[in-house]
Design a protein around this motif. Structure first.
Motif, mmCIF file in Angstrom:
data_model
loop_
_atom_site.group_PDB
_atom_site.id
_atom_site.type_symbol
_atom_site.label_atom_id
_atom_site.label_comp_id
_atom_site.label_asym_id
_atom_site.label_seq_id
_atom_site.Cartn_x
_atom_site.Cartn_y
_atom_site.Cartn_z
ATOM 1 N N ASN A 175 -7.467 4.473 -2.714
ATOM 2 C CA ASN A 175 -8.120 4.848 -1.444
ATOM 3 C C ASN A 175 -8.956 3.720 -0.863
ATOM 4 O OD1 ASN A 175 -6.875 7.279 -1.474
ATOM 5 N ND2 ASN A 175 -8.554 8.345 -2.479
ATOM 6 N N SER A 209 -9.343 2.151 7.424
ATOM 7 C CA SER A 209 -9.531 1.321 6.227
ATOM 8 C C SER A 209 -8.243 0.533 5.918
ATOM 9 C CB SER A 209 -9.936 2.223 5.060
ATOM 10 O OG SER A 209 -10.005 1.477 3.885
ATOM 11 N N LEU A 210 -7.111 1.225 6.075
ATOM 12 C CA LEU A 210 -5.827 0.568 5.822
ATOM 13 C C LEU A 210 -5.599 -0.553 6.840
ATOM 14 C CD1 LEU A 210 -3.166 0.625 4.171
ATOM 15 C CD2 LEU A 210 -2.290 2.276 5.832
ATOM 16 N N HIS A 258 -8.366 -0.983 -0.394
ATOM 17 C CA HIS A 258 -7.511 -2.093 -0.840
ATOM 18 C C HIS A 258 -8.416 -3.293 -1.106
ATOM 19 C CE1 HIS A 258 -3.376 -3.835 -1.087
ATOM 20 N NE2 HIS A 258 -4.078 -4.947 -0.977
ATOM 21 N N ILE A 264 1.097 5.232 0.475
ATOM 22 C CA ILE A 264 0.331 6.343 1.052
ATOM 23 C C ILE A 264 1.050 7.640 0.655
ATOM 24 C CG2 ILE A 264 -0.783 7.194 3.155
ATOM 25 C CD1 ILE A 264 -1.196 4.117 2.598
ATOM 26 N N ALA A 318 0.875 -1.175 0.000
ATOM 27 C CA ALA A 318 0.000 0.000 0.000
ATOM 28 C C ALA A 318 0.909 1.221 0.000
ATOM 29 C CB ALA A 318 -0.896 -0.002 1.226
ATOM 30 N N VAL A 352 -7.579 7.637 6.458
ATOM 31 C CA VAL A 352 -7.224 6.368 5.810
ATOM 32 C C VAL A 352 -6.875 5.266 6.806
ATOM 33 C CG1 VAL A 352 -6.332 7.609 3.782
ATOM 34 C CG2 VAL A 352 -4.718 6.711 5.478
ATOM 35 N N ALA A 379 -2.230 12.356 1.687
ATOM 36 C CA ALA A 379 -3.290 11.513 2.274
ATOM 37 C C ALA A 379 -3.630 12.013 3.687
ATOM 38 C CB ALA A 379 -2.830 10.067 2.338
ATOM 39 N N SER A 432 -2.354 -1.006 -3.519
ATOM 40 C CA SER A 432 -3.261 0.140 -3.392
ATOM 41 C C SER A 432 -2.449 1.413 -3.286
ATOM 42 C CB SER A 432 -4.182 -0.019 -2.173
ATOM 43 O OG SER A 432 -3.431 -0.268 -1.007
ATOM 44 N N TRP A 453 -3.063 5.503 -1.951
ATOM 45 C CA TRP A 453 -3.969 6.293 -1.120
ATOM 46 C C TRP A 453 -3.547 7.760 -1.213
ATOM 47 C CZ3 TRP A 453 -7.163 3.316 2.587
ATOM 48 C CH2 TRP A 453 -6.953 1.933 2.472
ATOM 49 N N SER A 454 -4.495 8.646 -1.589
ATOM 50 C CA SER A 454 -4.157 10.051 -1.816
ATOM 51 C C SER A 454 -5.421 10.890 -1.842
ATOM 52 C CB SER A 454 -3.422 10.170 -3.163
ATOM 53 O OG SER A 454 -3.337 11.507 -3.582
#
Ligand code: NAP
Length: 478
Positions: free
Chosen positions: A433, A268-269, A435, A256, A254, A265, A260, A409, A411-412
């Motif tokens: 955003n 969820s992460l 996974h 990030i 993942a 996040v 982000a 994934s 994430w941003s």
């Protein structure tokens, strides 16, 4: 406390719609206690001749009636959903996952059956005029051998059963010896719903899996499991030119980005890494966070890990159960102590939980780099290394620096920029955003590089249980 009373529910293999008698059984352990709680039938490699012969007999009629297959698969969906009260506690007892997750797994199996019941097996008319006709058909392959692992025994079996049967194949399924019971019970639920011999389930310790792959009757092997075993399956299948689909391991990154929102996040992460105790092929297994956000992210994840409720899957409110088996429990302990020995900072967890069974505290690691075993190898458990990067190119390079390529994934706050980065990642699925957002019955799922060969799900998965046939000739028009 596990409520299942297995003394009144002996488990049998299903072959030709009936119990298959076996001379021996093997122990099944409840990972919440570490104790044997049931016996599963030990089908021998010699017995496979009869099982595959039954599947082959059933194939003759099953392949012919497309409409019947649709109707029967819809009835199978209803039967599976109707049996959730029976199946889910068995899954908890042998796998360890919380009851709500087990129920979700059973309902997903019903949904998969419905989806494939309604999907067309394509037939393309290329030409049909006054001179000639040309048609491309998708024919079933014959008998399929399906082999599944212990993390999602029903989900992963159904990713094979539903499309294989829809396409007109019959199937012999072999679940992992760690989680044989729910798949055996599933087959029993479907007796009388599916014609005899269409779905057969056999269980037994090594070398039953290898014997399935080597058997002369199956024309396809659909395998989900580890990369080393998947490679062996491919070698054996090649001897007979059996078709193969391999869904194998992953070491899923993942990324990030600097913009982000860590608070937004983190949860969820966290669950993308720790769901099913990290025992998901596509779980987040390494985090690369921009150096400006990495310290805050590490602390936020640590807080979530400390607050996660780890308990017996039958306990009210349990969010994570135990690890499924002792070797995996020992492996996680080994990976964490290796990381600590190398200078990792344990932000949370870092130890087994002091109770019977294979419970391990959700673990967040800081001060780790790509040379650590826990980063290089697939941990498949509740431990997550969180590393910092300086620029995006570096993050992409480090994410791709793996023999695996299952999922990833990005994430941003800038979804468009995240999607650009996603296109640089060498894996079968990349989510923005989130996974694993692309794991859906209608989308293809499969790995790049050592994560697999071929895909499951959607029309692509259905096609993988077929062989192309062209029929052409002079005009059929009157
Ligand atoms: P595994 O050790 O590879 O076992 C998977 C299955 O293969 C078991 O039923 C096993 O039975 C059988 N098997 C072992 N040796 C065999 C052989 N020579 N020929 C045929 N079958 C054989 O994997 P696992 O530990 O159960 O599962 C964890 C792995 O699965 C992880 O690497 C995970 O990433 C991967 N996985 C991948 C996906 C995906 O979709 N890509 C999904 C879930 C899990 P025996 O134990 O009796 O040998």
């Amino acid at each position: 406390m596990t409520l299942l009373d297995t003394s009144s529910t002996p488990f049998f293999a299903t072959a030709d719609g009936r119990d298959l008698a076996t001379d021996a059984t093997f122990d099944v352990i409840n990972p919440s206690t570490g104790q044997v709680f049931a016996q599963a039938p030990a089908v021998t490699p010699e017995q496979l001749d009869g099982v595959f012969a039954a599947a082959n007999r059933a194939y003759r009629d099953w392949k012919r009636d497309d409409a019947l297959r649709r109707t029967v698969l819809l009835a199978a969906a209803a039967a599976v959903e109707g049996a959730v009260g029976e199946l889910a506690p068995i899954l908890v007892a042998e796998q360890g996952k919380p009851l709500a997750d087990a129920r979700g797994e059973i309902f997903a199996a019903g949904a998969w059956l419905r989806y494939f019941a309604e999907l067309d097996v394509p037939r393309e008319i290329i030409r049909d005029d006054a001179e000639r006709f040309e048609e491309v058909y998708r024919r079933p392959l014959g008998v399929v051998a399906a082999i599944t692992p212990w993390n999602f025994p029903i989900t992963l079996a159904m990713w094979k059963i539903a499309p294989a049967l829809r396409a007109g194949n019959t199937i012999v399924v072999k679940p992992s010896p760690y989680t044989p019971l729910t798949t055996l019970a599933l087959a029993r639920v479907l007796r009388g719903v599916l014609p005899d011999g269409v779905l057969n389930v056999v269980t037994g310790p090594d070398p039953l899996g290898a014997a399935l792959v080597a058997h002369p009757i199956p024309r396809k092997v659909s395998f989900t499991g580890s990369t080393p075993v998947g490679k062996r399956v491919a070698v054996t299948a090649a001897e007979d030119l059996k078709r193969v689909t391999l869904e194998l391991g992953g070491n899923d990154p993942a990324i990030i980005l600097r913009d982000a929102d860590v608070e937004a996040v983190a949860a969820s992460l966290f669950w993308s890494a720790f769901g099913n105790n990290g025992q998901i092929c596509l779980a987040v297994k390494r985090v690369y966070a921009h150096e400006d956000v990495q310290p805050a992210l590490v602390e936020a994840l640590g807080e979530l890990a400390r607050n996660a409720r780890v308990d017996d899957g039958m306990a009210e409110g349990a969010q994570l159960g135990p690890l499924n088996n002792k070797p995996q429990f020992e492996r996680i302990k080994g990976l964490v102590s290796d990381a600590v020995g190398g200078g990792a900072r344990v932000v949370s967890g870092g130890h087994a939980i002091d109770r019977p069974g294979y419970f391990y505290a959700p673990t967040i690691l800081d001060n780790v780099d790509d040379s650590f075993r826990v980063v290089k190898e697939e941990q498949f458990g509740p431990v997550l290394p969180v590393m910092a990067f300086r620029d995006e190119e570096e993050a992409i390079e480090r994410a791709n620096n793996s023999e695996y390529g299952l999922t990833a994934s990005v994430w941003s706050a800038d979804a468009a920029r995240a999607a650009e980065i996603a296109s640089e990642i060498d894996s079968g699925q990349v989510s923005i955003n989130g996974h694993g957002g692309g794991v859906k019955m209608h989308l293809p799922f499969g790995g790049h590089k050592w994560s697999g060969l071929g895909v499951e799900n959607g029309p692509w998965g259905l096609a993988s249980f077929t062989e192309i046939q062209v029929i052409s000739g002079p005009s059929r028009l009157p």
